[in-house]
Design an enzyme around this catalytic site. Structure first.
Site, PDB file in Angstrom:
ATOM      1  N   ASP A  19      -9.414 -10.894  15.502  1.00  8.63           N
ATOM      2  CA  ASP A  19      -8.349 -10.460  14.607  1.00  8.63           C
ATOM      3  C   ASP A  19      -7.112 -10.180  15.432  1.00  8.63           C
ATOM      4  OD1 ASP A  19      -9.215 -10.544  11.998  1.00  8.63           O
ATOM      5  OD2 ASP A  19     -10.496  -8.784  12.288  1.00  8.63           O
ATOM      6  N   ASP A  70      11.226   7.606   7.618  1.00  7.94           N
ATOM      7  CA  ASP A  70      10.133   6.607   7.611  1.00  7.94           C
ATOM      8  C   ASP A  70       9.129   6.964   8.700  1.00  7.94           C
ATOM      9  OD1 ASP A  70       8.516   4.440   7.652  1.00  7.94           O
ATOM     10  OD2 ASP A  70      10.129   2.959   7.656  1.00  7.94           O
ATOM     11  N   GLN A  78       7.036  -0.873  -6.056  1.00  7.56           N
ATOM     12  CA  GLN A  78       7.915  -1.493  -7.043  1.00  7.56           C
ATOM     13  C   GLN A  78       9.222  -1.970  -6.406  1.00  7.56           C
ATOM     14  OE1 GLN A  78       6.319   1.554  -8.023  1.00  7.56           O
ATOM     15  NE2 GLN A  78       4.777   0.208  -8.960  1.00  7.56           N
ATOM     16  N   THR A  79       9.896  -1.049  -5.669  1.00  7.49           N
ATOM     17  CA  THR A  79      11.217  -1.410  -5.122  1.00  7.49           C
ATOM     18  C   THR A  79      11.063  -2.258  -3.866  1.00  7.49           C
ATOM     19  OG1 THR A  79      11.290   0.587  -3.786  1.00  7.49           O
ATOM     20  CG2 THR A  79      12.232   0.720  -5.991  1.00  7.49           C
ATOM     21  N   ARG A  80       9.968  -2.072  -3.129  1.00  6.33           N
ATOM     22  CA  ARG A  80       9.707  -2.789  -1.880  1.00  6.33           C
ATOM     23  C   ARG A  80      10.832  -2.636  -0.870  1.00  6.33           C
ATOM     24  NH1 ARG A  80       5.743  -6.029  -1.817  1.00  6.33           N
ATOM     25  NH2 ARG A  80       6.712  -7.551  -0.436  1.00  6.33           N
ATOM     26  N   ASP A  93     -14.853  -8.943   4.956  1.00  7.09           N
ATOM     27  CA  ASP A  93     -15.314  -9.633   6.161  1.00  7.09           C
ATOM     28  C   ASP A  93     -16.810  -9.937   6.099  1.00  7.09           C
ATOM     29  OD1 ASP A  93     -12.944  -9.760   7.557  1.00  7.09           O
ATOM     30  OD2 ASP A  93     -13.180  -7.749   8.405  1.00  7.09           O
TER      31      ASP A  93
END
Lengths: 694, 586
Positions: free
Chosen positions: A321, A358, A392-394, A534
């Site tokens: 991965d 953030d 929703q807003t992304r 997986d």
């Protein structure tokens, strides 16, 4: 644990191993190992001959037969001891695991709907039962401080769990319903909150139980290569049985024909037989297998079968991965690229402001980059209103003093700009595309719905991975990176990390298909995984390592579980698998090469009375026929003890091509096996003479 | 100098012929176009039609093994009956009577199993019909049987499992076959053995080898003495049988003294041709093997293994014989080499061949499972005799019998690959096929059986009165003679050390059993390996794969062969040739 305690524990372990070596003399146990069984039969026969000689009917001096019998018994005991020591290391671990698996009271919950469980939470009605009565599918409640009574899947709740009983790692881990961290293991302890759990294994079949039986080696079954090797060793044993058995008539005829001397004695024939049959590898074979499992355990990997450990050595293709294995888990901001005539400083400041709240690693890295490159100290201003990222807003950002700053994925942001009637800057799209092409993730920053520029987020390839992959290539193992990224991004990271191939936009189906393709082409595939999706690929792969943090289905589909949940460990697992096979091969070669010198010791001695001329073959110049035979037998027994550390540690594996590995190992174990016993037997002979034992 | 020139000329010619003949045989077995098709194609098709064989039908290894066994047992019965009934059958100018049952059994097994051990004397025992219809026919088909089994094994290594479970021959249950025994047998005889024999037989006739149906000739002696005026000279259809006995690693002579007989091997050139024929097909089959597995380096590597061991042992034997015998020195016999004296130990050797050509013959005839002789091995020096004996004991894999030598060698390669594969940390694989428990079991049997037959057979002979009775030199040398006899029979070589009265019921029966076991109990596990490998996936090669054509691997295979051979036989050899050598040179 203090050093003194450790020494104490080790002494106890060895004491137990000595006891075990005697218990294992039981013929019903010995017969599993044909080579050592032959030695045991030989020991019994020589002991009987010794008793016969005590009575006065001996075929050779009492002391000689007695000494041979004694050393043959030692040979068997040393082999048993090696196995017992190898098992002992696992047993100690099993002991501590067993403590975690005691009977615990369980708070059994009636079979209610998930919705009603969510409503009632920790106050759900329950009865206290013994953990042994819990069956698959039952529900139980645990609250902070409880020991989890059984393996299971979290139905409701989030909590921190102390899994140190299983993993040895004391830092608590978070487990929650849904997602990839929903599996819990019986015997671990809840530290906070509460959980409602659905039992996934009946008593005695839980993860801990399987672990205990694996580390103890109680259920150890012979692996395919071990079986094949056993057949070869049995073949050699039969050859040497015939060689030794026919030597008696040959000897009788020779005595008749030459008219001198006496026929070879049964004692000497048995001694010769034991020296010739591959006792070194035969005695250590099972210790090597157990030690291989043990080395996995020491690296915190639990293999569900010895077969899986062995298969690890054969792996040709590693599916890795991208995230967490090849790259650090998170992307980091590396560059601010202004568009639309704005300058870099302006962009950096806006980006920093938009990211102040953030808390994601990406957001943090933007703040850090702005600070390091432009000396901007992020500070909150009164009246700042942070807009968090929503599905929703992304996008996310900040509003203050009437200014709106936003950041988000290019498509979303272009949509935002256009919906506000503003034109998209001509150099925005090319900038975004070039970042994507380079394997990065572009984030567009806008101020008042106009593009300021683009933040370049980049996957950071872990240090040393490129060298690691180059090594794997030398070992003949192909690396394939699995990623959900688009092909462009994937190709760039694949090139940077130096993997051989990649699978982009990977879905569980695509992974499964890829594995099947490789397998149809005759290749063995290894992979790691943690998510429920997986599970099919894990079940299909030849070597499948599930992360301990993963879901229950993933852990069940896999044939190994990594308690550290470290995806890079796959590479170590491959090396351990190879070591296991190499140790067997090296000791087989060593064992057979040893025989040459033993002939030179025993043949002149055995026929000394009939054909004294054969003493020309006594190139070691061993003192007497008796001392020659004794020395060979003693060497044969002692070499088992001397090689126990190698059997437990394994022959070191280096990542070089097969041809070079063979050359090196042939020099060490082939040529070494030819020469070492000449020296060893001579030294023992000199000691025997010096001590006046012969 | 002369020695070197002869050896270089011999091995040079052999290696020159290896590639063209090997490539030709690969085409024969892969059903490709060859120049003999227009002539032999119709014959081949006629034979299939006549015997109702579907030449396209594949066989599983078990059916292949059954066909092989049935055919060979039929051969044993046919040769037995021919010998027993020859007195009433035609082509018997000397009026030779029925052969005794035990000798007939021994000879029948001996020729069917490609051993050609001869307890009888040809010219005093067998009618022309028996020689031609019995011996010569078996010489062809027993050689072809060995080649067929080898080709089946190669197909097992090469082929991959049927990809779709629906595409299957219902008889085979979706299993991959190993070829068709009847086709392999027919093509081996028709396209390879017959043409080569025809050419060799004509060449031998040109050198003076006899080929006639007329009765034995009585000639008057050049130097008659009282009561000794005439001698009966045995003749017969010899050339046609000698050609195939050399080419097919059979070795059974038309006359009792085999190729030391002047009408069987008259000139140095016929001697060269006959020696060359011994190794010709076994060497070329290595190239055929490489060609068929798609990597000629694999074939050259195996040929290198064989050649290196052969030349090393040849060196020991030449040195041993050329050095001479100290006992002769005591008698004042000149053993120094000169222009007129071959020097060395000439006892039991033909003057027209000398030391080198006698020792070279003895070495190649025992390296390959041929067993024809042009000198008497019993009279070699102890170490000179040890070399041929040990070459047989190694399992007849140093060139070995046609087909059987290479498949025996491949069993050793499988063992070598297994141990070395473990040493590089992978499940061992050979040419992409994984070597697992089943293959190990079968390969172990292939190596185990001859060792057991030789050692146990010798032990039985030494323990029984019947066995000991006909040992003419009861000593270490007598021991060697018995050991040699069982080494020869137990590895399907057929050469004799002599000095042992072997035409007795005991030795006829015991050696017959030894030959039977050694041949068929090896061919069957080899076919089992073929069947198992045929149904295995092919693992593509990578850097982690052990290359099997490198000098390192060649050295490793040699090491395995020598160690296994030494460990199995050193004690026995110590009581025979080794102690004899030490006694003489003390």
């Amino acid at each position: 644990m203090t050093t003194k305690n450790k020494t104490q524990a080790r002494r106890e372990m060895y004491q137990r191993a000595v006891l075990e070596s005697f218990i294992k003399l039981n013929p019903r146990w010995m017969v599993r190992n044909p080579v050592m069984f032959v030695v045991e039969v030989g020991s019994v026969l020589t002991t009987l001959l010794w008793i016969q000689s005590l009575i006065g009917q001996g075929e050779a001096p009492v002391g000689f037969i007695g000494a041979i019998a004694l050393w043959l018994w030692f040979t068997v005991l040393f082999a048993n001891f090696s196995e017992a020591v190898a098992e002992g290391r696992g047993k100690a671990q099993a002991e501590s695991l067993r403590k975690a698996r005691q009977d615990t009271p369980a708070k059994k919950v009636g079979k209610l709907k998930v919705e009603s469980l969510q409503v009632e939470g920790a106050n759900v009605e329950h009865e206290i039962v013994s953990s042994t009565t819990l069956r698959k599918g039952d529900l139980y409640l645990v609250v902070a401080g409880d020991i989890l009574p059984a393996d299971g899947e979290i139905v409701v709740g989030i909590a921190s769990v102390d899994e140190s009983a299983v993993t040895g790692e004391s830092a608590p881990v978070v487990r929650e319903a849904g997602g990839d961290r929903s599996a819990v293991t019986g015997g671990t302890r809840l530290l906070s909150d509460w959980l409602i759990i659905r039992v996934s294994a009946d008593p005695g079949q839980g993860f801990l139980d399987r672990m205990i039986s694996m580390v103890e080696g109680a259920k150890r079954q012979k692996t395919p290569n071990e079986i094949a090797l056993n057949i070869l060793l049995a073949g050699f044993t039969i050859i040497f049985l015939v060689v030794c058995a026919t030597l008696l008539p040959y000897s009788i005829y020779s005595v008749d024909a030459s008219g001198s001397g006496t026929p070879i004695t049964i004692t000497v024939l048995i001694a010769l037989l034991v020296c010739l049959i591959p006792t070194t590898i035969g005695g250590l074979l099972s210790a090597i297998g157990i030690a291989g499992m043990d080395r996995m355990i020491q690296r915190n990997v639990i293999a569900m079968s010895g077969r899986a450990v062995e298969a690890a050595g054969d792996v040709d293709v590693l599916l890795l991965d991208k995230t967490g294995t090849i790259t650090l888990g998170n992307r980091q901001a590396v560059e601010f690229i202004p568009v639309n005539g704005s300058n870099t400083n302006e962009l950096a400041e806006a980006a920093q402001l938009a990211s102040l709240a953030d808390e994601t690693p990406e957001g943090r890295s933007i703040v850090v980059l702005a600070k390091e490159k432009f000396g901007l100290r992020g500070h909150t201003v009164d009246g700042m209103h942070f807009i968090p990222f929503t599905a929703q807003t992304r996008m996310s950002g900040v509003d203050f003093n009437g200014t709106q700053i936003r950041k988000g994925a290019p498509d979303t942001m272009i949509g935002l700009i256009q919906s506000n009637g503003n034109g998209v800057a001509s150099n925005l799209k090319p900038t975004v595309d070039s970042i994507a092409r380079a394997g990065g993730t572009p984030l567009v920053v806008t101020r008042d719905n106009k593009a300021l520029g683009v933040i370049h987020l980049k996957d950071i390839v872990k240090g040393g991975m490129k060298e690691r992959f180059a090594q794997l290539r030398k070992m003949g193992i192909k690396t394939v990176m699995i990623t959900g990224d688009n092909p462009l991004t994937a190709a760039a990271i694949a090139a940077e990390a130096g993997v051989d191939d990649f699978l982009a936009q990977a879905t569980p189906e695509a992974k499964l298909k890829l594995i099947r393709e490789y397998q149809t082409g005759g290749r063995l595939v290894a992979m790691t995984g943690d998510g429920t999706n997986d599970a099919p690929a894990l079940a299909q792969a030849d070597v499948a390592v599930a992360m301990n943090t993963g879901t229950q289905p993933a852990r069940e589909a896999a044939n190994m579980v990594d308690l550290d949940s470290n995806p890079t460990k796959l590479i170590e697992i491959v090396e351990i698998g190879k070591q296991l096979l190499m140790t067997r091969g090296a000791l087989t070669t060593f064992s057979l090469a040893n025989d040459v010198s033993k002939y030179f010791a025993i043949i002149p001695a055995a026929f000394a009375s009939t054909y004294p001329q054969l003493n020309a073959l006594n190139i070691m110049r061993l003192a007497t026929p008796e001392s020659a035979i004794m020395s060979a037998v003693i060497f044969n027994a002692l070499i088992i003890i001397a090689l126990i550390p190698l059997a437990l540690r394994g022959v070191p594996y280096r990542a070089v091509g097969a041809a070079q590995l063979l050359r090196d190992n042939l020099l060490i174990y082939g040529l070494g096996g030819l020469l070492v016993p000449f020296i060893g037997i001579k030294v023992i002979d000199m000691l025997l003479v010096a001590l006046h034992l012969v | 100098m002369n020695t070197w020139l002869q050896l270089i000329f011999y091995f040079g010619t052999l290696l020159l012929l290896t590639k063209p003949l090997g490539a030709y045989m690969a085409k024969v077995y892969q059903n490709e176009r060859i120049f003999l098709d227009p002539i032999l194609g119709p014959v081949e098709r006629f034979l299939y039609r006549l015997s109702g064989i579907d030449s396209k039908a594949e066989m599983t290894w078990k059916i292949y093994a059954v066909a092989m066994l049935v055919f060979n047992i039929f051969g044993v019965i046919a040769v037995y009956l021919l010998q027993r009934l020859q007195g009433i059958l035609p082509l018997n100018p000397q009026g030779l009577g029925a052969v005794s049952p035990d000798s007939a059994w021994n000879t029948a097994v001996s020729f069917a199993s490609n051993t050609n051990w001869q307890g009888y004397g040809g010219e005093t025992t067998m009618s022309y019909l028996t020689q031609m219809l019995g011996m010569t026919v078996q010489n062809f088909v027993s050689a072809a049987t060995g080649m067929a089994v080898l080709v089946a094994l190669i197909r097992g290594i090469v082929s991959v499992p049927l990809s779709s479970p629906h595409f299957e021959n219902s008889k085979m249950g979706g299993q991959r076959g190993v070829g068709n025994f009847w086709v392999d047998l027919t093509r081996s005889v028709l396209y390879i053995l017959l043409p080569l024999s025809l050419v060799l037989a004509l060449a031998l006739v040109s050198q003076g080898v006899v080929q006639t149906f007329s009765e034995y000739q009585t000639v008057s002696l050049i130097q008659p003495s009282a009561g000794n005026e005439a001698q009966v000279i045995a003749v017969g259809p010899a050339a046609s049988q000698i050609a195939i006995k050399q080419l097919g690693t059979n070795g059974g002579g038309f006359f009792n003294v085999n190729s030391s007989h002047p009408l069987e091997n008259p000139t140095p050139f016929s001697n060269f041709l006959e020696m060359l024929s011994i190794l010709l097909i076994p060497a070329a089959l290595c190239y055929t093997y490489g060609k068929m597995v798609g990597d000629t380096r694999q074939g050259w590597a195996l040929l290198a293994v064989m050649t290196i061991v052969l030349i090393a042992l040849l060196g020991v034997a030449v040195w041993s014989e050329q050095s001479g015998n100290p006992m002769f020195a005591k008698l004042g016999i000149d053993q120094t080499q000169s222009a007129t004296n071959p020097g060395g130990n000439m006892e039991g050797k033909e003057v027209r061949f000398g030391i080198v050509n006698s020792v070279l013959w003895a070495t190649v005839t025992t390296a390959a499972s041929n067993g024809s002789v042009n000198s008497m091995h019993d009279s070699f020096m102890p170490l000179g005799g040890l070399v041929p004996m040990w070459l047989m004991q190694l399992g007849e894999i140093i060139y070995g019998g046609v087909g059987s030598g290479l498949y025996g060698m491949l069993a050793f390669v499988i063992i070598a690959v297994f141990v070395s594969g473990l040493m590089v940390g992978r499940t061992p694989e050979y040419l992409g096929k994984k070597v697992e428990a089943y293959e190990m079991k079968m390969a172990s049997i292939v190596i185990l059986i001859p060792v057991m037959v030789v050692l146990l057979g010798t032990a039985v002979a030494l323990m029984t009165e019947a066995g000991r009775a006909t040992i003419f030199n009861p000593s270490a040398h007598g021991f060697s003679e018995v050991l040699y006899a069982f080494s020869s029979a137990g590895n399907n070589n057929g050469s004799a050390f002599a000095g042992l009265g072997a035409n007795t019921p005991f030795y006829n029966i015991a050696l017959g059993i030894a030959m039977f076991i050694a041949r068929y109990w090896l061919a069957i596990p080899v076919l089992a390996i073929a069947g198992s490998l045929a149904n295995k996936k092919k693992v593509p090669a990578s850097a982690g794969t052990l290359p099997t054509h490198t000098p390192l691997f060649i050295a490793w295979v040699i090491g395995v062969i020598i160690i296994v051979g030494a460990l199995s036989f050193l004690p026995a050899l110590a009581l025979g040739p080794i102690v004899e050598h030490l006694m003489i040179f003390g």
